[in-house]
Design a protein around this motif. Structure first.
Motif, mmCIF file in Angstrom:
data_model
loop_
_atom_site.group_PDB
_atom_site.id
_atom_site.type_symbol
_atom_site.label_atom_id
_atom_site.label_comp_id
_atom_site.label_asym_id
_atom_site.label_seq_id
_atom_site.Cartn_x
_atom_site.Cartn_y
_atom_site.Cartn_z
ATOM 1 N N GLU A 1 0.904 -0.967 0.060
ATOM 2 C CA GLU A 1 0.090 0.122 -0.069
ATOM 3 C C GLU A 1 0.828 1.343 0.037
ATOM 4 O OE1 GLU A 1 -3.058 0.067 2.791
ATOM 5 O OE2 GLU A 1 -3.560 -1.882 2.697
ATOM 6 N N ASN A 2 0.253 2.450 -0.218
ATOM 7 C CA ASN A 2 1.044 3.428 -0.327
ATOM 8 C C ASN A 2 2.140 3.820 -1.484
ATOM 9 O OD1 ASN A 2 -0.718 4.592 1.610
ATOM 10 N ND2 ASN A 2 0.586 3.526 3.276
ATOM 11 N N ALA A 3 1.831 2.972 -2.552
ATOM 12 C CA ALA A 3 2.894 2.897 -3.691
ATOM 13 C C ALA A 3 2.986 4.338 -4.379
ATOM 14 C CB ALA A 3 2.438 1.977 -4.664
ATOM 15 N N LEU A 4 3.923 4.712 -4.812
ATOM 16 C CA LEU A 4 4.271 6.010 -5.574
ATOM 17 C C LEU A 4 4.034 5.571 -6.983
ATOM 18 C CD1 LEU A 4 4.868 8.971 -5.872
ATOM 19 C CD2 LEU A 4 7.238 8.267 -5.939
ATOM 20 N N VAL A 5 2.685 6.193 -7.419
ATOM 21 C CA VAL A 5 2.249 5.914 -9.095
ATOM 22 C C VAL A 5 2.554 7.113 -9.713
ATOM 23 C CG1 VAL A 5 0.679 5.281 -10.424
ATOM 24 C CG2 VAL A 5 0.627 4.288 -8.042
ATOM 25 N N ILE A 6 3.326 7.160 -10.746
ATOM 26 C CA ILE A 6 3.486 8.312 -11.671
ATOM 27 C C ILE A 6 2.551 8.042 -12.641
ATOM 28 C CG2 ILE A 6 5.093 9.695 -13.494
ATOM 29 C CD1 ILE A 6 7.505 8.536 -11.262
ATOM 30 N N LEU A 7 1.905 9.168 -12.644
ATOM 31 C CA LEU A 7 0.832 9.233 -13.740
ATOM 32 C C LEU A 7 1.045 10.082 -14.940
ATOM 33 C CD1 LEU A 7 -3.132 9.247 -12.758
ATOM 34 C CD2 LEU A 7 -2.316 10.198 -14.928
ATOM 35 N N ARG A 8 1.581 9.593 -16.098
ATOM 36 C CA ARG A 8 1.959 10.451 -17.173
ATOM 37 C C ARG A 8 0.869 10.616 -18.160
ATOM 38 N NH1 ARG A 8 7.562 7.319 -19.217
ATOM 39 N NH2 ARG A 8 8.782 8.167 -17.519
ATOM 40 N N TYR A 9 0.629 11.687 -18.614
ATOM 41 C CA TYR A 9 -0.442 12.113 -19.440
ATOM 42 C C TYR A 9 0.083 13.054 -20.632
ATOM 43 C CZ TYR A 9 -1.175 16.213 -17.177
ATOM 44 O OH TYR A 9 -0.897 17.504 -16.203
ATOM 45 N N GLY A 10 -0.712 12.731 -21.932
ATOM 46 C CA GLY A 10 -0.175 13.662 -23.118
ATOM 47 C C GLY A 10 -1.517 14.557 -23.342
ATOM 48 N N PRO A 11 -0.991 15.352 -24.197
ATOM 49 C CA PRO A 11 -2.163 16.281 -24.756
ATOM 50 C C PRO A 11 -3.092 15.464 -25.583
ATOM 51 C CG PRO A 11 -0.200 16.562 -26.062
ATOM 52 C CD PRO A 11 0.160 15.678 -24.855
ATOM 53 N N TYR A 12 -4.420 16.115 -25.875
ATOM 54 C CA TYR A 12 -5.306 15.593 -26.683
ATOM 55 C C TYR A 12 -6.172 16.748 -26.999
ATOM 56 C CZ TYR A 12 -8.760 15.569 -22.805
ATOM 57 O OH TYR A 12 -9.558 16.234 -21.683
ATOM 58 N N GLU A 13 -6.922 16.521 -28.495
ATOM 59 C CA GLU A 13 -7.590 17.613 -28.886
ATOM 60 C C GLU A 13 -8.984 17.610 -28.438
ATOM 61 O OE1 GLU A 13 -9.473 18.803 -33.089
ATOM 62 O OE2 GLU A 13 -8.488 16.938 -33.081
ATOM 63 N N ALA B 1 -7.734 6.351 -3.536
ATOM 64 C CA ALA B 1 -8.896 5.835 -2.375
ATOM 65 C C ALA B 1 -8.172 4.257 -1.850
ATOM 66 C CB ALA B 1 -10.222 5.544 -3.356
ATOM 67 N N ARG B 2 -7.453 4.026 -2.660
ATOM 68 C CA ARG B 2 -6.553 2.639 -2.335
ATOM 69 C C ARG B 2 -5.377 2.900 -1.438
ATOM 70 N NH1 ARG B 2 -9.210 -2.150 -4.451
ATOM 71 N NH2 ARG B 2 -7.483 -3.319 -3.140
ATOM 72 N N GLY B 3 -5.266 4.311 -1.443
ATOM 73 C CA GLY B 3 -3.799 4.643 -0.427
ATOM 74 C C GLY B 3 -2.596 4.766 -1.383
ATOM 75 N N HIS B 4 -2.664 4.920 -2.625
ATOM 76 C CA HIS B 4 -1.547 5.115 -3.502
ATOM 77 C C HIS B 4 -1.242 6.734 -3.435
ATOM 78 C CE1 HIS B 4 -1.152 1.145 -4.224
ATOM 79 N NE2 HIS B 4 -2.471 0.990 -4.704
ATOM 80 N N GLN B 5 -0.129 7.054 -3.634
ATOM 81 C CA GLN B 5 0.049 8.533 -3.917
ATOM 82 C C GLN B 5 0.418 8.753 -5.368
ATOM 83 O OE1 GLN B 5 3.939 9.089 -1.629
ATOM 84 N NE2 GLN B 5 2.846 9.041 0.377
#
Length: 92
Positions: free
Chosen positions: A3-15, A36-40
């Motif tokens: 629990e409490n894993a560090l998650v990098i959420l990469r996102y790109g541009p969209y039209e 909600a599941r305890g992740h950062q």
């Protein structure tokens, strides 16, 4: 994954409406479901269009097109959010 894993959420541009920009509106549900599941979560922009990637320990554990995610919400009803959370929790 613990629990409490560090998650990098990469996102790109969209039209949207004729303009291409980095927007987080479609990420709200995914972000909320992970928290909600305890992740950062750390949001990180990428130049790749229409892309969302979740990284745990430097590895891509989930990838989809940003327009496949539901707009806004808490991620409870979005099956893609559930799949992403499962992928994070099954990461080693």
């Amino acid at each position: 994954m613990p629990e409490n894993a560090l998650v990098i959420l990469r996102y790109g541009p969209y039209e949207c409406n004729g303009t291409v920009e980095h927007r987080t509106f479609r990420l709200q549900g995914l972000h909320a479901a992970l928290r909600a599941r305890g992740h950062q979560c750390v949001l990180e922009e990428t130049p790749e269009w229409n892309t969302v990637e979740l990284l745990v320990n430097g590895l891509i554990v989930f990838k989809c097109k940003i327009k496949q995610l539901e707009f806004g919400g808490d991620g409870e009803l979005d099956p893609l959010c559930k799949e992403a959370v499962t992928s994070v929790e099954n990461a080693f």
